[in-house]
Design an enzyme around this catalytic site. Sequence first.
Site, PDB file in Angstrom:
ATOM      1  N   ASP A   1       0.929  -1.246   0.020  1.00 14.04           N
ATOM      2  CA  ASP A   1      -0.073  -0.072   0.055  1.00 14.04           C
ATOM      3  C   ASP A   1       1.051   1.432  -0.018  1.00 14.04           C
ATOM      4  O   ASP A   1       1.762   1.201  -0.440  1.00 14.04           O
ATOM      5  CB  ASP A   1      -0.875  -0.101   1.305  1.00 14.04           C
ATOM      6  CG  ASP A   1      -2.357   0.619   0.948  1.00 14.04           C
ATOM      7  OD1 ASP A   1      -2.357   1.966   0.565  1.00 14.04           O
ATOM      8  OD2 ASP A   1      -3.221  -0.005   1.017  1.00 14.04           O
TER       9      ASP A   1
ATOM     10  N   HIS B   1       2.481   1.818  -2.905  1.00 15.69           N
ATOM     11  CA  HIS B   1       1.406   2.881  -3.821  1.00 15.69           C
ATOM     12  C   HIS B   1       2.171   4.276  -3.709  1.00 15.69           C
ATOM     13  O   HIS B   1       1.330   5.340  -4.034  1.00 15.69           O
ATOM     14  CB  HIS B   1       0.173   2.880  -3.112  1.00 15.69           C
ATOM     15  CG  HIS B   1      -0.421   1.579  -3.356  1.00 15.69           C
ATOM     16  ND1 HIS B   1      -2.036   1.574  -2.951  1.00 15.69           N
ATOM     17  CD2 HIS B   1      -0.295   0.299  -3.979  1.00 15.69           C
ATOM     18  CE1 HIS B   1      -2.441   0.155  -3.354  1.00 15.69           C
ATOM     19  NE2 HIS B   1      -1.390  -0.466  -3.709  1.00 15.69           N
TER      20      HIS B   1
END
Length: 275
Positions: free
Chosen positions: A75, A98
Amino acid sequence: MVLDTLRLDFVTQGHIDTITSLNSKNTHINLFACKDVLISNVKIIAPGDSPNTDGIHIGNSQNIYIVDTHISTGDDCVSVLPGSQYINVTGVYCGPGHGISIGSLGRTAGESVSDLYVKNCRFVDTQNGVRIKTWAVDAKPGTVSRVGFEHIEMDNVDNPIVIDQEYCPGGGCSKQESSKVQIRDVKFNDIRGSSATKEAVTLKCSQSVPCQDIELKDIDLKNGGPGGPAVSLSYNVRGRTYGIQNPPSSVKPPVASSTELEDYSSTELEDYNWY
Protein backbone atom coordinates in the site's frame (compact mmCIF):
# COMPACT_ATOMS: atom_id res chain seq x y z
CA MET A 1 -8.58 -5.57 17.07
CA VAL A 2 -5.43 -3.53 16.31
CA LEU A 3 -3.25 -5.29 13.76
CA ASP A 4 -0.59 -2.60 13.29
CA THR A 5 2.91 -3.83 13.99
CA LEU A 6 3.92 -0.66 15.86
CA ARG A 7 1.47 2.03 16.92
CA LEU A 8 2.32 5.27 18.72
CA ASP A 9 -0.57 7.36 20.09
CA PHE A 10 -0.05 10.76 21.75
CA VAL A 11 3.73 10.35 21.86
CA THR A 12 5.96 13.43 22.15
CA GLN A 13 9.70 13.41 21.40
CA GLY A 14 10.08 9.84 20.20
CA HIS A 15 12.75 8.14 18.09
CA ILE A 16 12.37 4.90 16.11
CA ASP A 17 15.73 3.80 14.74
CA THR A 18 17.31 0.79 13.02
CA ILE A 19 14.45 -1.70 13.17
CA THR A 20 12.93 -4.03 10.54
CA SER A 21 9.19 -4.64 10.20
CA LEU A 22 8.40 -7.77 8.17
CA ASN A 23 5.01 -8.82 6.77
CA SER A 24 2.72 -6.74 8.94
CA LYS A 25 -0.94 -7.82 9.06
CA ASN A 26 -1.89 -4.18 8.55
CA THR A 27 0.01 -0.89 8.80
CA HIS A 28 3.65 -1.34 9.81
CA ILE A 29 4.13 1.91 11.78
CA ASN A 30 1.10 4.01 12.75
CA LEU A 31 1.44 7.45 14.34
CA PHE A 32 -1.61 9.20 15.77
CA ALA A 33 -1.60 12.56 17.58
CA CYS A 34 2.18 12.47 17.90
CA LYS A 35 4.63 15.36 17.99
CA ASP A 36 8.39 15.63 17.46
CA VAL A 37 9.02 12.05 16.32
CA LEU A 38 12.03 10.90 14.28
CA ILE A 39 11.94 7.66 12.26
CA SER A 40 15.36 6.77 10.85
CA ASN A 41 17.19 3.84 9.26
CA VAL A 42 14.07 1.66 9.31
CA LYS A 43 13.38 -1.21 6.90
CA ILE A 44 9.78 -2.14 6.10
CA ILE A 45 9.05 -5.24 3.99
CA ALA A 46 5.81 -6.82 2.73
CA PRO A 47 4.68 -8.31 -0.62
CA GLY A 48 3.58 -5.86 -3.29
CA ASP A 49 0.14 -7.48 -3.44
CA SER A 50 -0.55 -7.39 0.33
CA PRO A 51 -3.55 -5.08 0.94
CA ASN A 52 -3.60 -2.27 3.52
CA THR A 53 0.00 -2.79 4.57
CA ASP A 54 0.92 0.90 4.62
CA GLY A 55 4.52 1.49 5.57
CA ILE A 56 4.21 4.59 7.77
CA HIS A 57 0.77 6.03 8.52
CA ILE A 58 0.63 9.59 9.97
CA GLY A 59 -2.55 11.19 11.32
CA ASN A 60 -3.17 14.30 13.44
CA SER A 61 0.57 14.65 14.05
CA GLN A 62 3.12 17.46 13.88
CA ASN A 63 6.87 17.67 13.40
CA ILE A 64 7.42 14.15 12.10
CA TYR A 65 10.74 13.32 10.41
CA ILE A 66 11.27 10.19 8.28
CA VAL A 67 14.84 9.80 7.03
CA ASP A 68 17.02 7.18 5.34
CA THR A 69 14.34 4.50 5.34
CA HIS A 70 13.55 1.61 2.96
CA ILE A 71 9.87 0.74 2.41
CA SER A 72 8.67 -2.16 0.27
CA THR A 73 5.00 -2.89 0.82
CA GLY A 74 1.54 -3.40 -0.70
CA ASP A 75 0.00 0.00 0.00
CA ASP A 76 1.27 3.56 0.55
CA CYS A 77 4.91 3.72 1.57
CA VAL A 78 4.05 6.86 3.55
CA SER A 79 0.49 8.12 3.98
CA VAL A 80 -0.21 11.53 5.49
CA LEU A 81 -3.74 11.84 6.83
CA PRO A 82 -5.86 14.81 7.98
CA GLY A 83 -4.65 16.91 10.88
CA SER A 84 -0.98 16.48 10.04
CA GLN A 85 1.49 19.29 9.48
CA TYR A 86 5.24 19.87 9.39
CA ILE A 87 6.10 16.45 8.00
CA ASN A 88 9.58 15.95 6.53
CA VAL A 89 10.37 12.85 4.43
CA THR A 90 14.00 12.65 3.25
CA GLY A 91 16.04 9.85 1.71
CA VAL A 92 13.25 7.26 1.49
CA TYR A 93 13.34 4.33 -0.95
CA CYS A 94 9.80 3.26 -1.89
CA GLY A 95 9.04 0.14 -3.90
CA PRO A 96 6.94 -1.80 -4.39
CA GLY A 97 4.00 0.11 -2.99
CA HIS A 98 1.53 2.88 -3.79
CA GLY A 99 3.95 5.77 -3.32
CA ILE A 100 3.87 8.69 -0.89
CA SER A 101 0.31 9.99 -0.52
CA ILE A 102 -1.54 12.85 1.11
CA GLY A 103 -5.08 11.80 1.92
CA SER A 104 -7.59 10.90 1.26
CA LEU A 105 -9.36 14.06 2.48
CA GLY A 106 -12.94 15.31 2.23
CA ARG A 107 -14.93 12.74 4.18
CA THR A 108 -15.29 15.10 7.18
CA ALA A 109 -15.56 18.89 7.16
CA GLY A 110 -12.45 20.87 8.04
CA GLU A 111 -9.85 18.20 7.25
CA SER A 112 -6.43 19.62 6.37
CA VAL A 113 -2.81 18.73 5.69
CA SER A 114 -0.10 21.37 5.48
CA ASP A 115 3.65 21.85 5.41
CA LEU A 116 4.75 18.52 3.97
CA TYR A 117 8.24 18.35 2.48
CA VAL A 118 9.45 15.29 0.53
CA LYS A 119 13.06 15.37 -0.72
CA ASN A 120 15.75 13.07 -2.16
CA CYS A 121 13.51 10.02 -2.46
CA ARG A 122 13.47 7.15 -4.97
CA PHE A 123 10.43 5.25 -6.24
CA VAL A 124 10.91 1.89 -8.00
CA ASP A 125 8.09 -0.15 -9.60
CA THR A 126 5.41 1.63 -7.57
CA GLN A 127 1.78 2.25 -8.48
CA ASN A 128 2.15 5.98 -7.77
CA GLY A 129 4.99 8.34 -7.02
CA VAL A 130 3.90 11.50 -5.18
CA ARG A 131 0.13 11.80 -4.83
CA ILE A 132 -2.60 13.97 -3.32
CA LYS A 133 -6.06 12.39 -3.19
CA THR A 134 -9.44 13.80 -2.13
CA TRP A 135 -12.99 12.51 -2.32
CA ALA A 136 -15.59 14.06 -4.61
CA VAL A 137 -18.61 11.98 -3.54
CA ASP A 138 -20.42 13.47 -0.53
CA ALA A 139 -17.37 15.72 -0.13
CA LYS A 140 -16.81 18.20 2.69
CA PRO A 141 -14.61 21.35 2.64
CA GLY A 142 -10.94 21.06 3.57
CA THR A 143 -7.46 22.19 2.55
CA VAL A 144 -4.08 20.90 1.42
CA SER A 145 -1.43 23.62 1.42
CA ARG A 146 2.30 24.34 1.48
CA VAL A 147 3.59 21.07 0.05
CA GLY A 148 6.97 20.53 -1.61
CA PHE A 149 8.25 17.52 -3.59
CA GLU A 150 11.80 17.88 -4.88
CA HIS A 151 14.82 15.91 -6.09
CA ILE A 152 12.77 12.77 -6.71
CA GLU A 153 13.80 9.80 -8.88
CA MET A 154 11.12 7.67 -10.54
CA ASP A 155 11.97 4.21 -11.95
CA ASN A 156 9.15 2.46 -13.84
CA VAL A 157 6.41 4.15 -11.81
CA ASP A 158 2.84 3.83 -13.11
CA ASN A 159 1.76 7.35 -12.11
CA PRO A 160 4.77 9.47 -11.07
CA ILE A 161 2.95 12.76 -10.29
CA VAL A 162 -0.72 12.68 -9.29
CA ILE A 163 -3.34 15.03 -7.93
CA ASP A 164 -6.61 13.09 -7.86
CA GLN A 165 -9.65 15.02 -6.65
CA GLU A 166 -11.97 12.31 -7.96
CA TYR A 167 -10.61 9.61 -5.67
CA CYS A 168 -12.92 6.59 -5.74
CA PRO A 169 -11.00 3.33 -5.19
CA GLY A 170 -14.12 1.15 -5.28
CA GLY A 171 -15.45 2.59 -8.54
CA GLY A 172 -19.02 3.55 -9.36
CA CYS A 173 -18.80 7.13 -8.06
CA SER A 174 -20.89 9.87 -9.63
CA LYS A 175 -19.05 12.15 -12.03
CA GLN A 176 -21.54 14.93 -11.24
CA GLU A 177 -20.04 15.69 -7.84
CA SER A 178 -16.93 17.81 -7.24
CA SER A 179 -14.41 17.81 -4.42
CA LYS A 180 -14.62 20.71 -1.98
CA VAL A 181 -11.03 20.34 -0.74
CA GLN A 182 -8.90 23.32 -1.75
CA ILE A 183 -5.38 22.37 -2.87
CA ARG A 184 -2.95 25.26 -3.08
CA ASP A 185 0.75 26.11 -2.93
CA VAL A 186 2.16 22.76 -4.09
CA LYS A 187 5.61 22.64 -5.66
CA PHE A 188 7.10 19.84 -7.78
CA ASN A 189 10.82 20.41 -8.41
CA ASP A 190 13.44 18.21 -10.13
CA ILE A 191 11.37 15.05 -10.60
CA ARG A 192 12.97 12.76 -13.16
CA GLY A 193 13.07 9.20 -14.46
CA SER A 194 10.64 6.84 -16.14
CA SER A 195 6.91 6.28 -16.13
CA ALA A 196 5.48 2.81 -16.77
CA THR A 197 2.45 4.41 -18.45
CA LYS A 198 1.90 7.20 -20.94
CA GLU A 199 0.35 9.55 -18.35
CA ALA A 200 3.41 10.64 -16.43
CA VAL A 201 1.78 13.73 -14.88
CA THR A 202 -1.93 13.81 -13.99
CA LEU A 203 -3.29 16.84 -12.17
CA LYS A 204 -7.03 16.22 -11.86
CA CYS A 205 -8.31 19.05 -9.69
CA SER A 206 -11.76 20.03 -8.52
CA GLN A 207 -14.08 21.96 -10.79
CA SER A 208 -15.71 23.78 -7.87
CA VAL A 209 -12.43 24.69 -6.09
CA PRO A 210 -9.61 24.50 -8.68
CA CYS A 211 -6.03 23.94 -7.55
CA GLN A 212 -4.15 27.20 -7.02
CA ASP A 213 -0.43 28.08 -7.08
CA ILE A 214 0.76 24.74 -8.43
CA GLU A 215 4.39 24.94 -9.56
CA LEU A 216 6.35 22.53 -11.73
CA LYS A 217 10.06 23.03 -12.23
CA ASP A 218 12.50 20.75 -14.09
CA ILE A 219 10.19 17.79 -14.68
CA ASP A 220 11.84 15.12 -16.87
CA LEU A 221 9.79 11.93 -17.10
CA LYS A 222 9.94 9.53 -20.05
CA ASN A 223 7.45 6.79 -20.87
CA GLY A 224 9.21 3.46 -20.43
CA GLY A 225 6.10 1.49 -21.40
CA PRO A 226 3.79 1.29 -24.43
CA GLY A 227 1.72 4.09 -25.91
CA GLY A 228 4.25 6.55 -27.29
CA PRO A 229 5.77 9.63 -25.61
CA ALA A 230 4.74 10.56 -22.10
CA VAL A 231 1.98 13.14 -21.65
CA SER A 232 0.95 15.59 -18.94
CA LEU A 233 -2.77 16.04 -18.19
CA SER A 234 -4.13 18.99 -16.20
CA TYR A 235 -7.72 19.79 -15.27
CA ASN A 236 -8.83 22.85 -13.28
CA VAL A 237 -5.26 23.82 -12.36
CA ARG A 238 -3.77 27.28 -12.02
CA GLY A 239 -0.01 27.60 -11.62
CA ARG A 240 3.39 28.15 -13.20
CA THR A 241 6.12 26.12 -14.85
CA TYR A 242 9.89 26.62 -15.00
CA GLY A 243 12.84 24.94 -16.65
CA ILE A 244 12.54 21.50 -18.25
CA GLN A 245 8.97 20.32 -18.89
CA ASN A 246 9.11 16.81 -20.29
CA PRO A 247 6.33 15.93 -20.98
CA PRO A 248 5.13 19.42 -21.92
CA SER A 249 2.93 20.85 -19.18
CA SER A 250 -0.67 21.93 -19.72
CA VAL A 251 -0.88 23.90 -16.46
CA LYS A 252 -2.56 27.26 -17.01
CA PRO A 253 -1.05 30.42 -15.53
CA PRO A 254 -2.90 32.18 -12.71
CA VAL A 255 -5.23 35.03 -13.49
CA ALA A 256 -2.99 38.01 -12.71
CA SER A 257 -1.76 41.24 -14.18
CA SER A 258 1.42 41.30 -16.24
CA THR A 259 3.12 43.33 -13.49
CA GLU A 260 2.40 40.68 -10.89
CA LEU A 261 3.80 37.97 -13.10
CA GLU A 262 6.96 39.94 -13.84
CA ASP A 263 7.55 40.53 -10.13
CA TYR A 264 7.25 36.85 -9.26
CA SER A 265 10.58 35.26 -8.33
CA SER A 266 11.20 31.63 -9.27
CA THR A 267 13.87 31.46 -6.56
CA GLU A 268 11.08 31.05 -3.99
CA LEU A 269 11.13 27.32 -4.70
CA GLU A 270 14.71 26.92 -3.47
CA ASP A 271 13.75 28.63 -0.19
CA TYR A 272 10.68 26.46 0.33
CA ASN A 273 11.67 24.62 3.50
CA TRP A 274 10.19 25.10 6.95
CA TYR A 275 12.65 22.92 8.91
